[in-house]
Motif scaffolding. Structure first.
Motif, mmCIF file in Angstrom:
data_model
loop_
_atom_site.group_PDB
_atom_site.id
_atom_site.type_symbol
_atom_site.label_atom_id
_atom_site.label_comp_id
_atom_site.label_asym_id
_atom_site.label_seq_id
_atom_site.Cartn_x
_atom_site.Cartn_y
_atom_site.Cartn_z
ATOM 1 N N HIS A 47 51.798 2.857 -28.502
ATOM 2 C CA HIS A 47 51.845 1.486 -28.003
ATOM 3 C C HIS A 47 52.978 1.319 -26.995
ATOM 4 O O HIS A 47 52.817 0.659 -25.960
ATOM 5 C CB HIS A 47 52.020 0.527 -29.175
ATOM 6 N N HIS A 72 60.388 -5.609 -23.796
ATOM 7 C CA HIS A 72 59.588 -5.630 -25.026
ATOM 8 C C HIS A 72 59.456 -4.221 -25.609
ATOM 9 O O HIS A 72 59.518 -4.045 -26.840
ATOM 10 C CB HIS A 72 58.209 -6.212 -24.739
ATOM 11 N N LEU A 76 60.716 -2.942 -29.332
ATOM 12 C CA LEU A 76 59.887 -2.191 -30.277
ATOM 13 C C LEU A 76 60.578 -0.909 -30.730
ATOM 14 O O LEU A 76 60.574 -0.574 -31.918
ATOM 15 C CB LEU A 76 58.534 -1.855 -29.632
ATOM 16 N N THR A 176 48.629 -8.339 -25.210
ATOM 17 C CA THR A 176 49.330 -7.998 -26.448
ATOM 18 C C THR A 176 50.792 -8.416 -26.388
ATOM 19 O O THR A 176 51.330 -8.989 -27.339
ATOM 20 C CB THR A 176 49.219 -6.493 -26.705
ATOM 21 N N GLU A 179 51.082 -12.163 -26.614
ATOM 22 C CA GLU A 179 50.863 -12.635 -27.987
ATOM 23 C C GLU A 179 52.079 -12.370 -28.860
ATOM 24 O O GLU A 179 52.481 -13.222 -29.674
ATOM 25 C CB GLU A 179 49.629 -11.944 -28.567
ATOM 26 N N GLU A 180 52.707 -11.200 -28.697
ATOM 27 C CA GLU A 180 53.874 -10.875 -29.528
ATOM 28 C C GLU A 180 55.096 -11.698 -29.131
ATOM 29 O O GLU A 180 55.931 -12.023 -29.983
ATOM 30 C CB GLU A 180 54.168 -9.381 -29.420
ATOM 31 N N ARG A 183 55.090 -15.186 -30.753
ATOM 32 C CA ARG A 183 55.430 -15.257 -32.173
ATOM 33 C C ARG A 183 56.890 -15.611 -32.395
ATOM 34 O O ARG A 183 57.263 -16.119 -33.452
ATOM 35 C CB ARG A 183 55.119 -13.917 -32.849
ATOM 36 N N GLU A 184 57.738 -15.297 -31.421
ATOM 37 C CA GLU A 184 59.160 -15.596 -31.556
ATOM 38 C C GLU A 184 59.483 -17.047 -31.223
ATOM 39 O O GLU A 184 60.593 -17.501 -31.455
ATOM 40 C CB GLU A 184 59.968 -14.676 -30.630
#
Length: 793
Positions: A47, A72, A76, A176, A179-180, A183-184
């Motif tokens: 990813h 990002h 990760l 993706t 979207e991530e 969430r924050e």
């Protein structure tokens, strides 16, 4: 002096520059920028690599978006390995941070705002779609494929396909990351940042990434325009047969589904038992293949909405759950369905799906097939309770602190204790009795005692108790809380030479004894028949020795073996103990009192009854109809008792038997071998020694050169023993010689064909077998000649 950070930053900048210029560093591996340097120690490196490749691609178009993607990716990597303990992780993070600093230096000094980053990502997402004309990409490729004009220009089709894959892969990464990042943020802020229309566009693009979403053969979770298998009527019918039917409980509203397909029965099982997503996808495709292949055997289905035949569904159901059905019949136990005739096709597919989902996520527990039957039995009963509810609920057996997980709640406890037992084998040097292997775990589920484990697992059971690391001896002591071996313990001893081949030893010894009696009596007469009856004591004594060895070989597994197995072993020991005493007593009494005595009649009656029973049972077990009849009536106690008396119950091998014609061929084959072997032994081994033996027995007052305690005043017993021992040994070996003789003939027929002349056959046998056999026989006859000359002298 340059620091490592400076050197890494220069290397990354050079790699990015060469990447944009299209320069290849070596012939073997093209430069891929920072994306090609993701360390393999990061568990989610695929990813991260996809995100960095997308950042490299859009670097020139929008450095800010590339910076957002790099940040990002860095977060990760930081979450996966916060302390940078993996190999190459520290260097990777340092280089990635240098790239981020380089991109930040190009900004105008403004601070970073995550809400602005999300807005930029949305704007760039729209711009990227419009620039690459996403809505037209798939249509152009589909038109080109369907028109057939690409047959003369395959390069153009390949270029369009590669472009589509690249564009959709980048869109997938952008979606993706977007979207991530949301969430924050607070939920209210997210609703203001991302519109509903934007969400629908992203879901639509995600559903169209057919070549990005992994699949095996059939893309079931995405739309497909290039996969021809999806359009086969059998495959369409199989997919439709798994759809969510009316009587199933409703799935919760928060359960997510791909936009390209509707819910099916596997989605219900996924929610109820917490199976892994990839396992559900694999088994969905697996079941579709099974149904489609089975349907193709019964004929093609027609219509706009093809339907799988009921016969195909039943066939898949029986084949898939065949082991579970046999397991229930063996215990005996009522299956989860009361009557298979009244079972609907939807229920059959639901059970098949559940079984394959269990198997697909069972890891090493797949080596315990009867354990899987136990798990399926309880999960199916649990599913029956859930199907009565209006809304689907999570199974209680799979609920964990982290959610619903079949793997952590049902598979991991078994895997953990199996791994602990394997670690106790001292790398293969520990004795077999010191640890449990897969067979011991699996055979535990061959009896109703396995239901003591309860449901969900009763982890306090001795079955789940891990062995002590210092335990290297016998595990199955009576007062121990730890289960030992289940039914078999391997003891390394030479007694296996007799125990493993006891039938062959008994047969050869009794035949040698019978032929010797016939030879000493010069044929068959009344005296010979009376003496041949001495085979009765010989048989029961050798069976008694076998029963003693059964107990010795079972030592170490008495406390944990099935009660029926332990009872049978000690029952056989008591039976042959009494039989040995009774048969020997009545035979000696009959010799003393004569053939007209009551002891002789009792002895004949005992031997006749036992021989008739064994011959009758042995004849019945060779008839296929009797096999099938006993299998159907296996639930009857009297049938199980008779089969148990004949042979111990084992789950493996139930219902396996040879055809009658094959058994007849087998018998004829061994009749030829044994006929030649015993004819040779009688005429060339036993009969020539009769006269020398009688002569030696009649010798009196022989003076031996060694001190002898047995032969003196005892008919020269030690001399006779030394005379007959080589004969018996050669007689045992000769069966192998005659077997090899026939096998050599068969090999000649196979290798040289049936049209070769007999001289070639003789030469073949002389070269491969008869030369060694003749040498052995010449040595043996020389031995007999020396014995005879010595006796005459």
């Amino acid at each position: 002096m340059r620091t490592p950070e400076t050197n890494w930053e220069r290397l990354v900048r050079a790699a990015l520059r060469l990447e944009r210029l299209g320069v290849v560093v070596s012939e073997q591996q093209p430069v891929s920028g920072v994306a090609g340097n993701v360390p393999s120690s990061l568990t989610n490196n695929t990813h991260i690599d996809e995100i960095l490749r997308a950042a490299d691609e859009i670097e020139d178009e929008d450095p800010n978006i590339a910076r957002i993607l790099c940040e990002h990716a860095y977060s990760l990597a930081q979450n996966l390995d916060p302390n940078s303990e993996g190999r190459g992780v520290l260097q990777f993070k340092t280089g990635l941070m240098s790239v981020i600093k380089q991109k930040l230096a190009k900004r105008d000094g403004r601070t970073i705002d995550r809400s602005q980053d999300i807005a930029r990502l949305q704007e760039f997402y729209k711009h990227y779609r419009e620039k690459n004309k996403v809505d037209e990409l798939r249509e152009d490729e589909m038109k080109m494929r369907e028109s057939g004009v690409f047959s003369g220009n395959l390069g153009e089709l390949e270029r369009k396909t590669l472009k589509r894959k690249k564009v959709f892969a980048t869109l997938r990464v952008l979606g993706t990351v977007l979207e991530e990042l949301t969430r924050e943020m607070a939920p209210d802020a997210v609703q203001n940042l991302i519109s509903e229309e934007m969400k629908r566009v992203m879901e639509k693009d995600a559903a169209m990434t057919e070549d990005v979403i992994p699949y095996n053969i059939i893309p079931l979770d995405t739309q497909s325009i290039t996969n021809a298998i999806v359009n086969l009527p059998e495959v369409k019918a199989a997919i439709l047969s798994l759809k969510y039917y009316a009587n199933l409980p409703k799935l919760p509203s928060d359960f997510s589904l791909p936009a390209t397909r509707s819910a099916d029965v596997l989605d219900l099982l996924h929610y109820v038992f917490g199976f892994q997503k990839d396992n559900v996808s694999n088994q969905r495709e697996h079941i579709v293949h099974l149904l489609a292949n089975e349907q193709s055997r019964f004929g093609c289905v027609l219509g706009s909405e093809p339907k799988i035949d009921e016969t195909a569904v039943t066939s898949v159901f029986k084949k898939s759950l065949e082991n579970y059905t046999k397991w229930c019949n063996y215990l005996p136990l009522q299956p989860v369905w009361n009557n298979m005739e009244n079972l609907s096709r939807e229920k059959k597919l639901l059970y098949v799906s559940l079984y394959f989902l269990i198997w697909g996520e069972a890891a090493n527990i797949r080596f315990l097939p009867e354990c899987l039957c136990y798990i399926f039995h309880h999960m199916a009963r649990e599913l029956e309770e859930i199907l009565r509810q209006p809304i689907a609920q999570s199974a209680k057996s799979c609920i964990s602190p982290d959610g619903v997980s079949f793997l952590s709640q049902l598979i991991f406890p078994l895997y953990d204790v199996i791994a602990a037992e394997a670690a106790n084998n001292d790398n293969g040097r520990a004795p077999h009795s010191a640890w449990r292997n897969y067979d011991d775990f699996n055979e535990f589920f061959w009896s109703l005692r396995c239901f003591q484990l309860g449901w969900p697992w009763m982890l306090s059971s001795p079955f789940f108790t891990k062995p002590s690391k210092n335990t290297m001896g016998i595990l199955s002591s009576g007062g121990s809380k730890h289960y030992g071996k289940t039914s078999f313990v391997e003891h390394r001893t030479f007694l296996h030479l007799y125990h493993s081949f006891h039938r062959l030893w008994i047969f050869l010894f009794m035949m040698f004894q019978g032929l010797t009696i016939i030879a000493f009596n010069n044929g068959v007469n009344s005296t010979t028949i009376k003496q041949v009856l001495s085979l009765g004591p010989t048989y029961v004594v050798m069976k008694f020795i076998e029963s003693v060895l059964d107990i010795l070989m079972m030592y170490g597994a008495f406390s944990t073996s099935r009660r029926s197995a332990v009872t049978r072993i000690f029952g056989r020991f008591l039976w042959f103990s009494v039989a040995s005493f009774a048969v020997c007593y009545f035979y000696i009494k009959a010799l003393q009192d004569g053939s007209s005595s009551a002891a002789f009649r009792i002895y004949i009656f005992m031997i006749g009854i036992y021989a008739a029973y064994n011959l009758f049972i042995g004849f019945l077990v060779r008839i296929p109809f009797c096999h099938r009849l006993t299998d159907l009536c296996y639930r009857w106690r009297i049938v199980r008792l008779v089969r148990w008396l004949h042979q111990e119950h084992y789950y493996v091998g139930q219902g396996m038997y040879e055809r009658t014609i094959d058994y007849i061929k087998y018998v004829l084959f061994w009749l030829v071998i044994l006929g030649g072997k015993f004819s040779f032994a009688y005429f060339l081994q036993i009969k020539p020694l009769v006269s020398p033996t009688k002569t030696i027995v009649n010798f009196r007052d022989l003076q031996y050169s060694w001190h002898d305690l047995m032969s003196r005043n005892n008919h020269n017993a030690l001399t006779i023993l030394s005379l007959w021992a080589p004969v018996f040994a050669v007689s045992v070996v000769l069966i192998c010689c005659f077997l090899c003789f026939l096998l050599q003939i068969a090999a000649f027929e196979h290798h040289y064909g049936k049209n070769k002349s007999y001289p070639v056959l003789v030469g073949f046998l002389m070269n491969h077998f008869l030369a060694d056999l003749l040498t052995m026989l010449m040595n043996y006859f020389r031995y007999l000649t020396d014995v005879y000359r010595g006796v005459k002298t």
